[in-house]
Motif scaffolding. Structure first.
Motif, mmCIF file in Angstrom:
data_model
loop_
_atom_site.group_PDB
_atom_site.id
_atom_site.type_symbol
_atom_site.label_atom_id
_atom_site.label_comp_id
_atom_site.label_asym_id
_atom_site.label_seq_id
_atom_site.Cartn_x
_atom_site.Cartn_y
_atom_site.Cartn_z
ATOM 1 N N ASP A 1 109.684 91.580 -3.930
ATOM 2 C CA ASP A 1 109.126 91.408 -5.425
ATOM 3 C C ASP A 1 109.147 90.226 -6.145
ATOM 4 O O ASP A 1 109.151 90.712 -7.134
ATOM 5 N N LEU A 2 109.002 89.741 -5.947
ATOM 6 C CA LEU A 2 107.720 88.655 -5.480
ATOM 7 C C LEU A 2 106.643 88.358 -6.267
ATOM 8 O O LEU A 2 105.518 88.956 -5.481
ATOM 9 N N VAL A 3 106.211 88.691 -7.194
ATOM 10 C CA VAL A 3 104.301 88.060 -7.657
ATOM 11 C C VAL A 3 103.979 86.835 -8.168
ATOM 12 O O VAL A 3 103.915 85.872 -8.904
ATOM 13 N N ILE A 4 103.481 86.262 -7.072
ATOM 14 C CA ILE A 4 102.564 84.867 -6.483
ATOM 15 C C ILE A 4 101.719 85.125 -7.568
ATOM 16 O O ILE A 4 100.268 85.911 -7.571
ATOM 17 N N SER A 5 101.269 83.549 -8.166
ATOM 18 C CA SER A 5 99.934 83.274 -8.652
ATOM 19 C C SER A 5 98.662 83.185 -8.027
ATOM 20 O O SER A 5 98.823 82.868 -7.443
ATOM 21 N N PRO A 6 97.681 83.956 -8.175
ATOM 22 C CA PRO A 6 96.386 84.069 -7.410
ATOM 23 C C PRO A 6 95.584 82.795 -7.934
ATOM 24 O O PRO A 6 94.280 82.623 -7.077
ATOM 25 N N ALA A 7 96.233 82.067 -8.910
ATOM 26 C CA ALA A 7 95.158 81.091 -8.863
ATOM 27 C C ALA A 7 95.576 79.770 -9.429
ATOM 28 O O ALA A 7 96.740 79.626 -10.201
ATOM 29 N N ASP A 8 94.856 78.482 -8.770
ATOM 30 C CA ASP A 8 95.733 76.990 -9.924
ATOM 31 C C ASP A 8 95.195 77.213 -11.331
ATOM 32 O O ASP A 8 94.006 77.816 -11.723
ATOM 33 N N GLY A 9 95.849 76.439 -12.251
ATOM 34 C CA GLY A 9 95.329 76.658 -13.467
ATOM 35 C C GLY A 9 96.661 76.647 -14.734
ATOM 36 O O GLY A 9 97.571 76.943 -13.916
ATOM 37 N N ARG A 10 96.197 77.157 -15.515
ATOM 38 C CA ARG A 10 97.355 76.808 -16.891
ATOM 39 C C ARG A 10 96.974 78.491 -16.748
ATOM 40 O O ARG A 10 96.633 79.525 -17.587
ATOM 41 N N VAL A 11 98.783 79.008 -17.644
ATOM 42 C CA VAL A 11 98.903 80.600 -17.862
ATOM 43 C C VAL A 11 99.126 80.470 -19.165
ATOM 44 O O VAL A 11 99.053 79.369 -20.420
ATOM 45 N N SER A 12 97.171 81.239 -19.491
ATOM 46 C CA SER A 12 97.339 81.372 -20.833
ATOM 47 C C SER A 12 97.632 82.499 -21.795
ATOM 48 O O SER A 12 97.714 82.348 -22.589
ATOM 49 N N ALA A 13 98.400 83.914 -20.944
ATOM 50 C CA ALA A 13 98.395 84.869 -21.543
ATOM 51 C C ALA A 13 99.733 85.684 -20.434
ATOM 52 O O ALA A 13 99.285 85.494 -19.399
ATOM 53 N N ILE A 14 100.734 86.573 -21.891
ATOM 54 C CA ILE A 14 101.715 87.308 -20.960
ATOM 55 C C ILE A 14 101.584 88.204 -22.090
ATOM 56 O O ILE A 14 102.377 87.955 -23.304
ATOM 57 N N VAL A 15 101.439 88.983 -21.588
ATOM 58 C CA VAL A 15 101.048 90.456 -23.180
ATOM 59 C C VAL A 15 100.991 91.352 -22.205
ATOM 60 O O VAL A 15 101.399 91.444 -20.936
ATOM 61 N N HIS A 16 101.919 92.562 -22.931
ATOM 62 C CA HIS A 16 101.863 94.024 -22.598
ATOM 63 C C HIS A 16 100.509 94.721 -22.879
ATOM 64 O O HIS A 16 99.932 95.194 -24.756
ATOM 65 N N ASP B 1 93.282 87.841 -13.791
ATOM 66 C CA ASP B 1 94.855 88.385 -14.572
ATOM 67 C C ASP B 1 95.357 89.192 -13.526
ATOM 68 O O ASP B 1 94.902 89.623 -12.728
ATOM 69 N N VAL B 2 96.835 89.411 -13.013
ATOM 70 C CA VAL B 2 97.122 90.024 -12.975
ATOM 71 C C VAL B 2 98.009 91.165 -13.804
ATOM 72 O O VAL B 2 98.158 90.971 -15.077
ATOM 73 N N PHE B 3 97.681 92.270 -13.789
ATOM 74 C CA PHE B 3 98.269 93.397 -14.443
ATOM 75 C C PHE B 3 99.684 94.238 -13.432
ATOM 76 O O PHE B 3 99.135 94.483 -12.193
ATOM 77 N N LEU B 4 101.039 94.263 -14.018
ATOM 78 C CA LEU B 4 102.376 94.816 -13.240
ATOM 79 C C LEU B 4 102.462 96.061 -13.573
ATOM 80 O O LEU B 4 102.451 95.748 -15.119
ATOM 81 N N MET C 1 100.395 98.248 -19.445
ATOM 82 C CA MET C 1 100.893 96.927 -18.371
ATOM 83 C C MET C 1 101.300 95.688 -18.579
ATOM 84 O O MET C 1 100.816 94.952 -19.907
ATOM 85 N N LEU C 2 101.678 94.834 -17.708
ATOM 86 C CA LEU C 2 102.572 93.546 -18.074
ATOM 87 C C LEU C 2 101.191 92.924 -17.656
ATOM 88 O O LEU C 2 100.790 92.604 -16.446
ATOM 89 N N ARG C 3 100.233 92.395 -18.869
ATOM 90 C CA ARG C 3 99.600 90.956 -18.090
ATOM 91 C C ARG C 3 99.610 89.961 -17.890
ATOM 92 O O ARG C 3 99.922 88.843 -19.007
ATOM 93 N N ILE C 4 99.206 89.339 -16.833
ATOM 94 C CA ILE C 4 99.395 87.216 -17.325
ATOM 95 C C ILE C 4 98.436 86.868 -16.987
ATOM 96 O O ILE C 4 97.985 87.561 -15.580
ATOM 97 N N SER C 5 98.146 86.060 -17.480
ATOM 98 C CA SER C 5 96.296 85.425 -17.110
ATOM 99 C C SER C 5 96.415 84.438 -16.578
ATOM 100 O O SER C 5 97.220 83.026 -17.358
ATOM 101 N N PRO D 1 108.731 88.607 -16.533
ATOM 102 C CA PRO D 1 107.842 87.234 -16.600
ATOM 103 C C PRO D 1 108.964 86.143 -15.667
ATOM 104 O O PRO D 1 109.519 86.465 -16.293
ATOM 105 N N ARG D 2 107.661 85.351 -14.660
ATOM 106 C CA ARG D 2 109.018 84.023 -14.615
ATOM 107 C C ARG D 2 107.822 82.817 -14.625
ATOM 108 O O ARG D 2 108.738 81.289 -14.148
ATOM 109 N N VAL D 3 107.043 82.524 -15.933
ATOM 110 C CA VAL D 3 106.530 81.736 -16.918
ATOM 111 C C VAL D 3 106.175 81.636 -17.419
ATOM 112 O O VAL D 3 106.613 82.829 -18.023
#
Length: 236
Positions: free
Chosen positions: A69-84, A197-200, A98-102, A206-208
């Protein structure tokens, strides 16, 4: 100090270098020696750059939560966007938002990329393109990128897109269609600054927060099936 304690101390002090980085470290070192024959201070500058190169290609061990049930970050860095947004066409994930977390990686972040969820790789699409600032929203469609679709066992298909940036000139991915990835498993690397980018699909919360620092293979970006709702944050 016992021999085993010494080995553990060395391992904890010196982070392993990814195999893709050794040729660059060696090249920096040789150039530093050559420059040293011309003018000694250049050699020491070169050695500093060699140390930075080794640091850039570091590949530390990570401890990944194993929960479908968890989506883990694929990269080290700064969360720059959380958008649909509608996912890129090359992902072939439909036309519904879709939910995009960058996650934006600068040149000091670890650049080894890890699978955000467990599943089977069902699609891979490489798109040549520009090398705009990876933080720009249009970089999702205009920059060089490599898109991967992972079919998860519990929540359908998700998309992961490696996006080149201003300095990045090479996207590496050593996974193939029908490969099975575990959450947190290494699948690629981008050289010298970029974005993931992760598309969900629906159901992911989001948890960040934007601006938060993410750690590849450890930070939980989103969660499925939770009644807690989205994260609300404040700057402190």
């Amino acid at each position: 100090m016992s021999a085993m304690s010494l080995v553990n101390t060395i391992r904890s002090t010196f982070v392993p270098i990814h195999r893709e980085g050794w040729k660059f470290v060696a090249a920096f070192f040789v150039v530093s020696l050559v420059l040293g024959f011309l003018w000694e201070p250049l050699m020491w500058i070169g050695f500093l750059l060699t140390a930075w190169c080794a640091y850039f290609f570091r590949d530390p061990q990570r401890f990944t939560p194993q929960d479908d049930d968890l989506v883990i970050s694929p990269a080290d860095g700064r969360v720059s966007a959380i958008v649909h947004v509608v996912p890129p066409q090359e992902l072939e994930l439909g036309s519904e938002p879709m939910l995009r977390i960058s996650v934006f990686m600068n040149v000091f972040n670890c650049h080894v990329n890890r699978a955000p969820m467990r599943g089977r790789v069902s699609w891979i699409s490489y798109s040549p393109g520009k090398f705009l600032n990876a933080e720009l929203d249009k970089a999702s469609e205009e920059n060089e990128r490599n898109a991967i679709v992972i079919d998860t066992p519990a929540h359908g298909s998700i998309g992961v897109v490696q996006i080149a940036g201003l300095v990045a000139r090479r996207i590496l991915s050593w996974t193939a269609i029908n490969d099975h990835l575990e959450a947190g498993e290494r699948f690629g690397l981008i050289r010298f600054g970029s974005r993931l980018d992760v598309f969900l699909p629906a159901g992911a919360e989001p948890r960040v927060s934007v601006g938060q620092t993410a750690v590849a293979g450890e930070t939980v970006l989103a969660e499925f099936g939770s009644a807690k709702g989205p994260v609300i944050s404040r700057r402190g």
